[in-house]
Write a protein that holds these residues in place. Structure first.
Motif, mmCIF file in Angstrom:
data_model
loop_
_atom_site.group_PDB
_atom_site.id
_atom_site.type_symbol
_atom_site.label_atom_id
_atom_site.label_comp_id
_atom_site.label_asym_id
_atom_site.label_seq_id
_atom_site.Cartn_x
_atom_site.Cartn_y
_atom_site.Cartn_z
ATOM 1 N N HIS A 78 -4.093 -1.366 1.308
ATOM 2 C CA HIS A 78 -4.303 -0.930 2.691
ATOM 3 C C HIS A 78 -5.614 -1.480 3.257
ATOM 4 O O HIS A 78 -5.696 -1.772 4.458
ATOM 5 N N SER B 59 -3.132 0.956 8.797
ATOM 6 C CA SER B 59 -3.712 1.111 7.463
ATOM 7 C C SER B 59 -5.017 1.902 7.510
ATOM 8 O O SER B 59 -5.346 2.611 6.561
ATOM 9 N N GLY C 58 0.823 -1.205 0.000
ATOM 10 C CA GLY C 58 0.000 0.000 0.000
ATOM 11 C C GLY C 58 0.857 1.255 0.000
ATOM 12 O O GLY C 58 0.589 2.208 -0.734
ATOM 13 N N SER D 8 -5.383 3.911 -6.349
ATOM 14 C CA SER D 8 -6.402 2.857 -6.287
ATOM 15 C C SER D 8 -5.785 1.550 -5.788
ATOM 16 O O SER D 8 -6.391 0.838 -4.968
ATOM 17 N N LYS E 169 -4.958 1.963 -2.023
ATOM 18 C CA LYS E 169 -6.153 1.771 -1.193
ATOM 19 C C LYS E 169 -6.502 0.290 -1.092
ATOM 20 O O LYS E 169 -6.841 -0.206 -0.019
ATOM 21 N N ARG F 257 1.573 4.147 -2.957
ATOM 22 C CA ARG F 257 1.097 5.474 -2.587
ATOM 23 C C ARG F 257 2.168 6.551 -2.671
ATOM 24 O O ARG F 257 1.902 7.657 -3.144
ATOM 25 N N LEU G 56 -5.688 5.119 5.199
ATOM 26 C CA LEU G 56 -6.901 5.248 4.386
ATOM 27 C C LEU G 56 -7.635 6.541 4.735
ATOM 28 O O LEU G 56 -8.176 7.226 3.849
ATOM 29 N N ILE H 46 -5.791 9.408 3.084
ATOM 30 C CA ILE H 46 -6.057 9.425 1.640
ATOM 31 C C ILE H 46 -7.413 10.076 1.359
ATOM 32 O O ILE H 46 -7.539 10.941 0.479
#
Length: 331
Positions: A185, A196, A165, A179, A182, A169, A200, A203
């Motif tokens: 995660h 995580s 993840g 995508s 995410k 990122r 998230l 994000i």
């Protein structure tokens, strides 16, 4: 060792003390060390009743609490030689970091070789470690092979899901793909990696991966609350601030304090500072000078009196010192 008596292992403190004396004695005569260590290894197996788990447990305790780590590493090596892959991995890690030296050998290379061998045998954390080494390569093909290695590791450990993840990122290992970040995660969070949920939430709160970059504060708050419930201190703090500021929900100072107190209980400096300000200022919650000062004092201890947290705490106290004087006059 009091901690040993609180741990369910098959060896007593007296037995461990005897092993420690014999371990020191085995190293006292360099000409006969290998023979004595082999005899000591047999004694270890006997005293631990061949329990590799107990051996690893005691090794961890010695590594954490003993100033001399030599015997901890020696027990780890015995467990590794008995075929315990986790013990072999930890032994390899200590070698690769230069914590253990092998006379006449390059300990760092020896450690990496152990980890590479384990990765080929499917040991998940070894695969994670080798994949991260591959990520540092300048060769794109090597980095791509590292991704595939990390995906294999993800079948055995959620740590690999978290790292994938993060790779998608915010690193230069592969092209950025929010995508996929995410997705990994979410897998990581569902398998118990609380951090995580925090990622998230970040994000969603920053609109990463969304064309119009529009933040989803309600979605972010949900992630922070899930992270807080799973024990992530950053999530606790963020959930508290969202409730305090009314981001993604209606303002709720009472709920905010609940989350901030959770973070403060883990000595999170910014949460302690925030609570101190809240209770001294008395704008969002009922003023409680004693409680506020206490939080600020702990914030300074945890965040450093001369650092940002300490200076901010001093500013709050200075700004509101007239309240202390007023309280004294009334009393």
């Amino acid at each position: 060792m009091q901690i040993l008596s609180q741990t369910k292992v098959s060896i007593s403190f007296d037995q461990l003390t005897t092993l420690a004396r014999e371990f020191v004695a085995a190293h006292s005569d360099p000409s006969d060390t290998s023979v004595q260590l082999e005899a000591w290894r047999g004694r270890v197996m006997s005293e631990f009743s061949n329990s590799i788990n107990d051996m690893c447990t005691v090794s961890r305790l010695l590594g954490k609490y003993s100033p001399d780590k030599a015997m901890a590493f020696a027990l780890l090596k015995v467990a590794a030689e008995c075929g315990d892959h986790d013990a072999a991995f930890n032994y390899g890690i200590q070698l690769s970091r230069g914590k253990i030296m092998i006379p006449g050998h390059n300990s760092i290379k020896a450690g990496i070789l152990i980890i590479k061998t384990l990765s080929k045998l499917g040991h998940p954390m070894s695969q994670v470690t080798i994949a991260e080494i591959m990520f540092s390569s300048k060769d794109l093909n090597e980095r791509t092979r590292g991704i595939e290695m990390m995906k294999k590791a993800a079948e055995g450990t959620p740590v690999a899901c978290f790292k994938l993840g993060e790779v998608y990122r915010k690193t230069n290992v592969v092209p950025r793909d929010i995508s996929l970040a995410k997705m990994w995660h979410i897998k990581s969070a569902k398998r118990g990696i609380a951090a995580s949920y925090f990622t998230l939430g970040v994000i969603l709160s920053t609109g990463e991966g969304v064309l119009d970059k529009k933040p989803d504060f309600a979605g972010a708050l949900k992630m922070f609350e899930l992270g807080a419930a799973a024990g992530n201190v950053e999530s606790m703090y963020n959930a508290g601030m969202y409730h305090l500021e009314g981001k993604g929900t209606k303002k709720n100072a009472e709920m905010a304090v609940e989350y901030l107190v959770l973070a403060a209980s883990q000595k999170f400096p910014i949460a302690l500072l925030t609570l101190g300000k809240l209770f001294i200022e008395g704008a969002e919650v009922h003023r409680d000078l004693k409680r506020g000062r206490n939080y600020l004092a702990i914030a300074k201890e945890c965040g450093g009196a001369d650092g940002f947290i300490g200076k901010q705490a001093d500013m709050v106290l200075e700004k509101h010192k007239h309240l202390e004087q007023t309280q004294c006059i009334i009393m």
